[in-house]
Design a protein around this motif. Structure first.
Motif, PDB file in Angstrom:
ATOM      1  N   ILE A   2       0.848  -1.185   0.000  1.00 50.07           N
ATOM      2  CA  ILE A   2       0.000   0.000   0.000  1.00 50.07           C
ATOM      3  C   ILE A   2       0.886   1.238   0.000  1.00 50.07           C
ATOM      4  CG2 ILE A   2      -1.728   1.311   1.279  1.00 50.07           C
ATOM      5  CD1 ILE A   2      -2.710  -1.341   2.430  1.00 50.07           C
ATOM      6  N   PHE A   3       0.610   2.154  -0.894  1.00 52.60           N
ATOM      7  CA  PHE A   3       1.318   3.426  -0.953  1.00 52.60           C
ATOM      8  C   PHE A   3       0.350   4.535  -0.577  1.00 52.60           C
ATOM      9  CE2 PHE A   3       3.716   0.922  -4.096  1.00 52.60           C
ATOM     10  CZ  PHE A   3       4.999   1.107  -3.611  1.00 52.60           C
ATOM     11  N   ASN A   4       0.736   5.374   0.338  1.00 55.66           N
ATOM     12  CA  ASN A   4      -0.011   6.591   0.645  1.00 55.66           C
ATOM     13  C   ASN A   4       0.818   7.761   0.149  1.00 55.66           C
ATOM     14  OD1 ASN A   4      -2.265   5.468   1.969  1.00 55.66           O
ATOM     15  ND2 ASN A   4      -1.005   5.125   3.778  1.00 55.66           N
ATOM     16  N   ILE A   5       0.282   8.479  -0.831  1.00 57.02           N
ATOM     17  CA  ILE A   5       1.017   9.587  -1.430  1.00 57.02           C
ATOM     18  C   ILE A   5       0.247  10.873  -1.178  1.00 57.02           C
ATOM     19  CG2 ILE A   5       1.886  10.563  -3.589  1.00 57.02           C
ATOM     20  CD1 ILE A   5       2.104   7.680  -4.623  1.00 57.02           C
ATOM     21  N   HIS A   6       0.903  11.827  -0.585  1.00 65.69           N
ATOM     22  CA  HIS A   6       0.327  13.157  -0.372  1.00 65.69           C
ATOM     23  C   HIS A   6       1.174  14.127  -1.174  1.00 65.69           C
ATOM     24  CE1 HIS A   6      -2.102  11.591   2.916  1.00 65.69           C
ATOM     25  NE2 HIS A   6      -1.020  10.914   3.277  1.00 65.69           N
ATOM     26  N   GLN A   7       0.550  14.868  -2.048  1.00 67.21           N
ATOM     27  CA  GLN A   7       1.322  15.773  -2.873  1.00 67.21           C
ATOM     28  C   GLN A   7       0.523  17.031  -3.179  1.00 67.21           C
ATOM     29  OE1 GLN A   7       2.272  13.592  -6.396  1.00 67.21           O
ATOM     30  NE2 GLN A   7       0.163  13.497  -7.104  1.00 67.21           N
ATOM     31  N   SER A  29       0.390  11.280  -9.451  1.00 62.17           N
ATOM     32  CA  SER A  29       0.598   9.841  -9.371  1.00 62.17           C
ATOM     33  C   SER A  29      -0.683   9.109  -9.714  1.00 62.17           C
ATOM     34  CB  SER A  29       1.020   9.447  -7.949  1.00 62.17           C
ATOM     35  OG  SER A  29       2.211  10.108  -7.619  1.00 62.17           O
ATOM     36  N   GLY A  31      -2.223   4.990  -9.739  1.00 60.36           N
ATOM     37  CA  GLY A  31      -1.998   3.581  -9.474  1.00 60.36           C
ATOM     38  C   GLY A  31      -2.127   2.770 -10.743  1.00 60.36           C
TER      39      GLY A  31
END
Length: 70
Positions: A2-7, A29, A31
């Motif tokens: 699991i990737f959590n990306i905040h941008q 990003s 998925g």
């Protein structure tokens, strides 16, 4: 996995020269990039394009390769 990306993305200006049928334009990003294709007759054509009338010169079947002397 699991990737959590905040941008945060700020684009002041973007210029795209051309978009083709197989182009991908992505900001940020993703998925999964799902393919999507459309075909549109934007010129309003009603008949197939005319065939070529000019004769095409026959190309040689090989390209000579000159290796420099070592």
């Amino acid at each position: 996995m699991i990737f959590n990306i905040h941008q945060t993305i700020q684009i002041n200006m973007i210029k795209i020269q051309s978009i083709a049928n197989s182009s991908v334009f992505q900001i940020g990003s993703a998925g999964v990039i799902k393919p999507y294709s459309t075909l549109a007759n934007t010129g309003g054509f009603t008949e197939p394009a005319p065939g070529l009338e000019a004769e095409v010169a026959q190309l040689p079947s090989f390209v000579p390769f000159n290796r420099p002397n070592s």
